[in-house]
Write a protein that holds these residues in place. Structure first.
Motif, PDB file in Angstrom:
ATOM      1  N   SER A   1       0.854  -1.193   0.000  1.00 35.43           N
ATOM      2  CA  SER A   1       0.000   0.000   0.000  1.00 35.43           C
ATOM      3  C   SER A   1       0.888   1.240   0.000  1.00 35.43           C
ATOM      4  CB  SER A   1      -0.877  -0.003   1.247  1.00 35.43           C
ATOM      5  OG  SER A   1      -0.072   0.237   2.392  1.00 35.43           O
ATOM      6  N   GLY A   2       0.269   2.390  -0.245  1.00 34.10           N
ATOM      7  CA  GLY A   2       1.018   3.646  -0.284  1.00 34.10           C
ATOM      8  C   GLY A   2       1.769   3.909   1.012  1.00 34.10           C
ATOM      9  N   GLY A   3       1.074   3.697   2.123  1.00 33.21           N
ATOM     10  CA  GLY A   3       1.700   3.936   3.418  1.00 33.21           C
ATOM     11  C   GLY A   3       2.895   3.022   3.644  1.00 33.21           C
ATOM     12  N   GLN A   4       2.728   1.758   3.250  1.00 34.54           N
ATOM     13  CA  GLN A   4       3.837   0.805   3.399  1.00 34.54           C
ATOM     14  C   GLN A   4       5.017   1.206   2.525  1.00 34.54           C
ATOM     15  OE1 GLN A   4       1.533  -2.675   2.432  1.00 34.54           O
ATOM     16  NE2 GLN A   4       1.626  -3.426   4.542  1.00 34.54           N
TER      17      GLN A   4
ATOM     18  N   THR B   1      -3.249   7.444   6.753  1.00 31.95           N
ATOM     19  CA  THR B   1      -1.871   7.018   6.500  1.00 31.95           C
ATOM     20  C   THR B   1      -0.911   8.180   6.697  1.00 31.95           C
ATOM     21  OG1 THR B   1      -2.881   5.649   4.803  1.00 31.95           O
ATOM     22  CG2 THR B   1      -0.502   5.647   4.895  1.00 31.95           C
ATOM     23  N   SER B   2      -1.363   9.385   6.318  1.00 26.83           N
ATOM     24  CA  SER B   2      -0.533  10.573   6.524  1.00 26.83           C
ATOM     25  C   SER B   2      -0.169  10.717   7.993  1.00 26.83           C
ATOM     26  CB  SER B   2      -1.270  11.825   6.072  1.00 26.83           C
ATOM     27  OG  SER B   2      -1.557  11.745   4.708  1.00 26.83           O
ATOM     28  N   ILE B   3      -1.153  10.476   8.848  1.00 28.96           N
ATOM     29  CA  ILE B   3      -0.906  10.581  10.288  1.00 28.96           C
ATOM     30  C   ILE B   3       0.169   9.571  10.696  1.00 28.96           C
ATOM     31  CG2 ILE B   3      -1.953  10.180  12.578  1.00 28.96           C
ATOM     32  CD1 ILE B   3      -4.593  11.313  11.332  1.00 28.96           C
ATOM     33  N   GLU B   4       0.029   8.329  10.216  1.00 28.31           N
ATOM     34  CA  GLU B   4       1.014   7.291  10.556  1.00 28.31           C
ATOM     35  C   GLU B   4       2.426   7.704  10.158  1.00 28.31           C
ATOM     36  OE1 GLU B   4      -2.072   3.674   9.659  1.00 28.31           O
ATOM     37  OE2 GLU B   4      -0.038   3.490   8.831  1.00 28.31           O
TER      38      GLU B   4
END
Lengths: 245, 406
Positions: free
Chosen positions: A146-149, A179-182
């Motif tokens: 995924s994008g976040g990963q 995901t931005s927060i992560e």
């Protein structure tokens, strides 16, 4: 605190054919080791130009840029390559992972250019992927994540040569808000463990995570303020902190 | 770092299998055809050299040149003269006869067959070894006494008389120089030949027989030519010297210039074949150069496409610390690997093709290892040469622009 970045009367002029555009106008700036800084501005404000110069991808037309005590303003492209390799960890908006390589190999790339031995490269890459919570996916290709990963892989890659400066260019620009927060919390953790992180963004809520917000407009530094109350970290992101070396 | 780059190159090529293969095709065809034709050339060279080995590399003929308009009686050879040559040249002249032969038909109860009757001396077996499978070879007595004795080849003996043993002791009549002569079969021989010679001569419809050469000179004793074998242990240089000396001596004894005599040797014929094959090889090299040029341009083209496609990757690598040289080497390795793999596939195909051809014609195929090594090396060099321009283009990309490239 010791100084990591020092800009003195920095000017960048672009020659686009007959037109000369002033990209940066006499910038003076100092960032200390261990700071968590955001650079804000609209497009065309000069923040991207500054980001390129801070990242040693571009050189200033006039003025001085001291990075970790070295004046890099007049260096050749290959000298700048070596500086980028050792001193700067890049995180990009669109991740820029190399698509046909596993994420482990992606993290190894900066180590390869630092001429680190293969066994040591692997050890270090595994350690970093564990840090960003992806040790179970080391053999995956970037397009399987995924994008976040992907952005976490990019952060692991940025940390590979343990550079003094982490430079993130709109790191959440392609991510959803959760995901931005992560990702921002991951940067905050890195900062808590002593890393110097500079985030270039145009989003207020992203800048809100940082301790210091520098704003650009029309190639000038118009505001440089301390963020008294940075966004608090959620409890769920806490797990990463203890593992930083 | 090199191994690293090779792995990287292989993964990049695997990512676009079809495209990589099509790009290699030029190199595959180029290298493949070079190897195939070189191999055919080497096989032919081996074939001719084997055939001459069987025929006798030291063999030659000498006669008065066809350019001489007024031929004197002394320009012919006599048996005494030929005897004197043996004394003059000693061991260097292993064998000499008139090189004459006649054709004739042997008729039996079973069948009939055309024969070549070669006039030979008793020691012809030393320079043209044959196995006597039944009976005996011609001896000195047969030659001196001009006895109408004869040895025939095994296949013909079996065809005419049912078996080799049954042939010995039989007689037949043929016309020799206008006289009907009755011959006795005193032996049956079998020739050992290379696969090439068997292939070239095996299907001959005529039988072979040896008779005393003295039968083919009498009664006038004027011999038009000398058929000779030099010492088979001579080196090529010694042989060449002998042929020269021999012609010079013959000319001197007959008050002629050496160039008045026409000498043809197996050695000179072999060198003619050799230079012909070398000419073929040079032509092939030219064709190969053109096809490799075309293949190389194909590689350059695809590498340029690849560099454009991977602009972002190049930008990223540069941001992460790759120097101009690192990027250059990465893309050069890729084009060299692409081309070398093409070369290896080409060699494989060529080897397969010539082996199949060899099997069909039952020829032992020659593929020289150094040719294979050179081909792989050369194809990698083509890859590097035609990879330089795309690799330079990649290496000189501005990382800022490259990183923004969509």
């Amino acid at each position: 605190m010791s100084e990591l970045i020092r800009l003195e009367d920095l000017v960048k002029i672009y020659n686009t054919g007959s037109l000369r555009v002033l990209g940066l106008n006499k910038i003076n700036l100092s960032i200390n080791k261990g700071e968590f800084v955001s650079i804000m501005g609209h497009s065309g404000s000069g923040k991207s130009t500054l980001m390129n110069i801070l990242g040693c991808l571009d050189t200033p037309t006039l003025g001085r840029y001291y990075l970790d005590g070295t004046d890099v303003a007049g260096m050749s492209p290959d000298e700048l390559s070596r500086i980028r390799n050792k001193k700067i960890g890049f995180v990009f908006q669109s991740f820029n992972l190399i698509s046909r390589m596993t994420i482990l190999k992606n993290v190894e790339v900066p180590l390869t250019y630092a001429r680190v031995r293969p066994s040591e490269r692997r050890r270090r890459a595994l350690e970093l992927l564990e840090l960003v919570g992806l040790s179970s996916r080391i053999d995956h290709q970037p397009n399987e994540l995924s994008g976040g990963q992907r952005q976490r892989v990019a952060i692991a890659r940025a940390l590979a040569n343990d550079p003094p400066l982490i430079l993130a260019d709109e790191p959440t620009g392609n991510l959803d808000s959760q995901t931005s927060i992560e990702i921002m919390e991951l940067f905050a953790r890195l900062h808590q463990n002593g890393a110097t992180v500079v985030v270039v963004t145009h989003e207020e809520n992203i800048a809100a995570y940082t301790d210091r917000i520098i704003t650009f407009n029309d190639g000038r530094l118009i505001s440089d303020r301390i963020n008294i109350a940075p966004t608090a970290l959620s409890d769920t992101a806490g797990a990463l902190g203890g593992r930083m070396s | 770092m090199l191994i690293e780059n090779m792995k990287m190159a292989l993964s990049a090529l695997r990512a676009n299998k079809m495209r990589s293969f099509l790009t290699m095709l030029g190199i595959i065809i180029g290298i493949g055809s070079v190897i195939a034709i070189t191999s055919v050339g080497d096989t032919m060279r081996k074939m001719f050299s084997d055939i001459y080995q069987d025929v006798g590399v030291t063999q030659g003929y000498i006669s008065i040149s066809y350019r001489i308009e007024e031929v004197r009686d002394s320009d012919y050879f006599t048996m005494d003269e030929m005897e004197s040559y043996k004394e003059v040249f000693g061991d260097r002249l292993a064998y000499i006869d008139s090189g004459n032969s006649v054709t004739g038909e042997i008729v039996t109860d079973i069948t009939k067959k055309n024969f070549y009757f070669y006039g030979v001396d008793y020691n012809y077996i030393d320079v043209q070894p044959v196995n006597i499978v039944y009976g005996r070879y011609l001896n000195e007595g047969d030659i001196l006494a001009r006895k109408p004795n004869c040895v025939i080849d095994r296949a013909s003996a079996e065809e005419l008389y049912g078996s080799a043993g049954a042939a010995v002791g039989r007689t037949f009549r043929i016309t020799v120089y206008g006289n009907v002569t009755e011959f006795n079969i005193i032996g049956v021989f079998e020739k050992e030949q290379s696969a090439f010679t068997a292939l070239m001569t095996g299907s001959s419809a005529n039988g072979e027989a040896y008779i005393p050469w003295t039968l083919l000179t009498w009664p006038n004793d004027y011999i038009y030519q000398c058929h000779f074998f030099a010492d088979p242990d001579m080196s090529a240089a010694e042989l060449e010297q002998f042929n020269e000396d021999f012609a010079a001596y013959v000319a001197k004894t007959k008050n002629r210039e050496p160039e008045d005599f026409y000498i043809v040797t197996a050695q000179s014929e072999m060198s003619t074949v050799d230079s012909m094959l070398s000419g073929v090889a040079a032509a092939v090299a030219g064709i190969a150069a053109i096809s490799l040029l075309v293949g190389g341009i194909g590689i350059m083209n695809i590498m340029l496409v690849s560099v454009t496609e991977r602009t972002r990757e190049i930008g990223t690598r540069k941001a992460l610390g790759a120097t101009t040289r690192d990027i250059m080497i990465q893309f050069l390795t890729e084009s060299a690997v692409l081309s070398a793999i093409g070369g290896i596939i080409g060699i494989g195909l060529a080897a397969g093709l010539v082996s199949i051809l060899g099997a069909i014609f039952s020829l032992p195929v020659v593929i020289k290892p150094y040719v294979v090594l050179m081909a792989v090396g050369f194809s990698a060099m083509v890859g590097i040469f035609f990879g330089i321009y795309p690799a330079r283009k990649a290496a000189q990309r501005d990382p800022i622009i490259a990183l923004r490239y969509e």
